[in-house]
Design a protein around this motif. Sequence first.
Motif, mmCIF file in Angstrom:
data_model
loop_
_atom_site.group_PDB
_atom_site.id
_atom_site.type_symbol
_atom_site.label_atom_id
_atom_site.label_comp_id
_atom_site.label_asym_id
_atom_site.label_seq_id
_atom_site.Cartn_x
_atom_site.Cartn_y
_atom_site.Cartn_z
ATOM 1 N N VAL A 103 0.735 -1.146 -0.086
ATOM 2 C CA VAL A 103 0.010 0.114 0.131
ATOM 3 C C VAL A 103 0.918 1.249 0.078
ATOM 4 O O VAL A 103 0.441 2.382 -0.571
ATOM 5 N N SER A 255 -7.212 -12.202 17.270
ATOM 6 C CA SER A 255 -6.399 -11.848 16.102
ATOM 7 C C SER A 255 -5.091 -11.190 16.824
ATOM 8 O O SER A 255 -4.197 -10.932 15.734
ATOM 9 N N LYS A 259 -0.589 -13.400 17.928
ATOM 10 C CA LYS A 259 0.300 -13.149 17.040
ATOM 11 C C LYS A 259 1.326 -12.038 17.490
ATOM 12 O O LYS A 259 2.450 -11.897 17.179
HETATM 13 N N1 LIG Z 1 -8.651 -6.412 15.769
HETATM 14 C C1 LIG Z 1 -8.053 -5.776 16.683
HETATM 15 O O1 LIG Z 1 -8.853 -5.925 17.856
HETATM 16 C C2 LIG Z 1 -6.758 -4.957 16.603
HETATM 17 C C3 LIG Z 1 -6.487 -4.192 17.864
HETATM 18 C C4 LIG Z 1 -5.322 -3.181 17.730
HETATM 19 C C5 LIG Z 1 -4.613 -3.436 16.631
HETATM 20 N N2 LIG Z 1 -4.692 -4.308 15.652
HETATM 21 C C6 LIG Z 1 -3.799 -4.245 14.460
HETATM 22 O O2 LIG Z 1 -4.574 -3.565 13.329
HETATM 23 C C7 LIG Z 1 -4.402 -4.252 12.147
HETATM 24 C C8 LIG Z 1 -5.416 -4.422 11.362
HETATM 25 O O3 LIG Z 1 -6.107 -5.468 12.080
HETATM 26 P P1 LIG Z 1 -7.762 -5.589 11.792
HETATM 27 O O4 LIG Z 1 -8.272 -6.682 12.856
HETATM 28 O O5 LIG Z 1 -8.416 -4.429 11.486
HETATM 29 O O6 LIG Z 1 -7.564 -6.572 10.526
HETATM 30 P P2 LIG Z 1 -8.673 -6.834 9.375
HETATM 31 O O7 LIG Z 1 -8.277 -8.009 8.710
HETATM 32 O O8 LIG Z 1 -10.020 -7.019 10.202
HETATM 33 O O9 LIG Z 1 -8.931 -5.634 8.477
HETATM 34 C C9 LIG Z 1 -7.910 -5.487 7.576
HETATM 35 C C10 LIG Z 1 -8.618 -4.866 6.381
HETATM 36 O O10 LIG Z 1 -7.346 -4.377 5.393
HETATM 37 C C11 LIG Z 1 -7.852 -4.614 3.980
HETATM 38 N N3 LIG Z 1 -6.964 -4.614 3.129
HETATM 39 C C12 LIG Z 1 -5.945 -5.871 2.952
HETATM 40 N N4 LIG Z 1 -5.085 -5.310 1.894
HETATM 41 C C13 LIG Z 1 -5.612 -4.083 1.603
HETATM 42 C C14 LIG Z 1 -5.033 -3.132 0.573
HETATM 43 N N5 LIG Z 1 -4.023 -3.603 -0.189
HETATM 44 N N6 LIG Z 1 -5.734 -2.060 0.379
HETATM 45 C C15 LIG Z 1 -6.749 -1.641 1.042
HETATM 46 N N7 LIG Z 1 -7.376 -2.697 2.074
HETATM 47 C C16 LIG Z 1 -6.652 -3.937 2.208
HETATM 48 C C17 LIG Z 1 -8.602 -5.981 4.441
HETATM 49 O O11 LIG Z 1 -9.526 -6.196 3.014
HETATM 50 C C18 LIG Z 1 -9.452 -5.863 5.320
HETATM 51 O O12 LIG Z 1 -10.675 -5.352 5.498
HETATM 52 C C19 LIG Z 1 -3.307 -5.192 12.489
HETATM 53 O O13 LIG Z 1 -1.869 -4.925 12.399
HETATM 54 C C20 LIG Z 1 -3.662 -5.932 13.958
HETATM 55 O O14 LIG Z 1 -2.559 -6.413 14.589
HETATM 56 C C21 LIG Z 1 -5.891 -5.035 15.791
#
Ligand SMILES: NC(=O)c1ccc[n+]([C@@H]2O[C@H](COP(=O)([O-])OP(=O)(O)OC[C@H]3O[C@@H](n4cnc5c(N)ncnc54)[C@H](O)[C@@H]3O)[C@@H](O)[C@H]2O)c1
Length: 441
Positions: A103, A255, A259
Amino acid sequence: MSRVAVVGVGYVGLPTAACLAALGHTVVGCDVDQIKVDKLNAGVSTMHEVGLDDLLHGARADGRLAFICSAPLAVMGAEFTFLCLPTPPCSDGSVDLSHILAVVDEIGPHLMAGSVLITKSTVPIGTSRLLAKRLNRSDVIVVSNPEFLREGAAVEDFLRAERVVVGADSAEASQSVGRLYAGTDAPVISVSPESAEIAKYAANAFLATKLSFVNEISAMCEELGADAGEVFAAVGADSRIGAGFLEPGPGWGGSCLPKDSAALLHAARSVELEPTLLRETIQANEQQFVRIADKVCRAVGGSLPGRILTIWGLTFKAGSDDLRMSPSLKIADLLIAAGASIRAFDPTLDGQAASLGADITLCPDAYSACEGSSAILVLTEWPQFGDLDLHRAATQMVWRAVVDARRVIDPAKAAAAGFTLDRIGSGAAEERGAGVKVAAA
Ligand SMILES: NC(=O)c1ccc[n+]([C@@H]2O[C@H](COP(=O)([O-])OP(=O)(O)OC[C@H]3O[C@@H](n4cnc5c(N)ncnc54)[C@H](O)[C@@H]3O)[C@@H](O)[C@H]2O)c1
């Protein structure tokens, strides 16, 4: 108020986009998933999250929130771009940064001069600097702003955050990102990019350690005749310890914690440190899944082959529809490997949405999940499970045992319906016994 792009509208990005719009910013959310984008533009939320639907409807009606698939278009004219992209684990525990890097390469030439690129994804220490180098744009500032929200309470956690951590080299950049959160009353903690990045991993590793410790003490409570609820009410009253995250459970999952713990372990080893406490925390969690599966085996008389077992709760926690790395699925796998089959119910999942293995039958309600079953396992802390009619459940079953890994079932109700109850964190071992056989099984 600012123009903001949010790239990746999953569990973090969508609440982020909706909450920033609710704070008054104009937000464009972007995702590669066309179906997700179409749904969101049609006003349909793509996840179960308390309060999110109202925010989405309000912000869309006010014209402050839209969704598109093109990242270059989303960032054009944006003063701030948030990266909320997946950072999945590699097999060695290291972090796969390919989504982020792809990205950044894609949007790099389109970012507005003077804009700020903000990493909200959880990324390895040094990633901010890596991205700045890769971007090669002296007119764009790269900032780390890790996210601490909890799934199931994402909106609440964003709008009433306990802190906003901003990792930047300049006070000006840090303040500009901090101002995006004006209206949340969250204190902004300004640190270096590296400190922000490690703070996120340290927070999750600490929570994982707390949970593994609680599960270890709970196992002792069971064997020594104490009650973990009483023990941790006493322990958590100490403000140095805190009352949160002190409930025993089936093991931690989701998630993030697995990890992120693995990533921190990997990061430590990459600089030739061996974090023994973190290593044992992870190991103890794997053992907890086995402990719960052992409880189930004991509850049905010691033999699992051919048994049907009921799981109430598949998501990794209540309030979320997220199945990623769910303890329920880990435990189900162990039971299936031992010869059992699973009938399951979860309030947020329907048959079409959930992709479960062939040995797990997803049922439309909690009672049909009990048909032909030998034991009920409560694996997600949905409070409504405590209100279910156990007499009705019992009529469906061939053996009456409950293994409650979330302490939501009332022991008196379980006894009145003829169940034996193995309640995590309480009861002397000899009282738990095997379940009650009610028909040939
Ligand atoms: N889920 C949680 O509770 C949480 C909390 C804090 C931090 N995080 C961190 O936040 C990050 C995202 O986690 P998440 O749970 O939201 O993941 P997720 O998989 O729910 O969401 C990621 C989104 O990014 C999209 N995506 C992938 N490639 C893309 C691209 N090239 N262009 C545009 N969109 C794209 C996917 O389709 C998906 O909708 C991770 O690093 C995670 O560790 C997650």
